[in-house]
Design an enzyme around this catalytic site. Sequence first.
Site, PDB file in Angstrom:
ATOM      1  N   GLU A 166      58.987 -14.414  69.212  1.00 31.80           N
ATOM      2  CA  GLU A 166      59.148 -15.738  68.609  1.00 31.80           C
ATOM      3  C   GLU A 166      57.971 -16.590  69.068  1.00 31.80           C
ATOM      4  OE1 GLU A 166      62.119 -19.602  68.761  1.00 31.80           O
ATOM      5  OE2 GLU A 166      62.819 -17.719  69.642  1.00 31.80           O
ATOM      6  N   ASP A 208      63.811 -28.929  72.994  1.00 35.54           N
ATOM      7  CA  ASP A 208      63.233 -28.194  74.118  1.00 35.54           C
ATOM      8  C   ASP A 208      63.281 -28.987  75.412  1.00 35.54           C
ATOM      9  OD1 ASP A 208      62.389 -25.714  72.873  1.00 35.54           O
ATOM     10  OD2 ASP A 208      61.031 -26.955  71.700  1.00 35.54           O
TER      11      ASP A 208
END
Length: 259
Positions: A35, A46
């Site tokens: 990824e 995140d």
Amino acid sequence: MNKPVLVSFLVSGDPNPDATLKFMKTLDKYSGVIELGIPFSDPVADGPTIQAADVRALSNGFKIAKSFEVLKEFRKESDTPVILMTYYNPVFKRGIENFVISAKEAGAKGLIIVDLPLQEATEYREICKKHEMGTVFLAAPNTPEERLKISDEASTEFLYLISTFGITGARDTFEQMTFDFIKRARTTCKGKICVGFGISKGSHAESLIEQGADGVIVGSAFVDIIKNYGDSEEALVKLEEFAKELSEGIDKGYEKRNK
């Protein structure tokens, strides 16, 4: 993706595109999927580790086109599936179809747009289908049954199960809630399910696979190694060692599951 796999996440361009290519080649040995995150200035899903990696990449002049170039180079040597992870803003600015075409030409197998809700993804899904680009959507432990089914159907590569509430980042342990969620998804979903957020040890991978996951997605722990060792031979050694540990954990979990 028949046997469970390691999905290895890297931030493209951290600390530079050439290093990213080396890191991808190193992780390829133990990864069923890679990824590749496209740096973004406001990565809301995140945690601090990946946010800092985005900043490092962007401060070095990273451009989206570089991600496509890195992927094209990687494709010359490997056919391991690569999923591009991004936020909606860069896709929208480039134009959804242009972005999908560029990703396809570079060799991407699928896309994750973290902040694009499924109910707003109709046009995006149609464009991806038109260009044979895979899609990955996310589900959280509190995702209702019906939405879980729809998200599973919309995800052509795998459904990304968020292991816990909050942002990405390494954790010490997983709560029972995570294991219950995997079991629920395993019963509800027809497609592949991969678990991400917080995986930082081989034992984590082992327990998640044992519960029924088809893969574990590991990001912050790899990005931490890159933060600490930069573009160096030592970084490559550490990345490979950790990927091997995770891969062995996956194999152990799979053995336990099939006993």
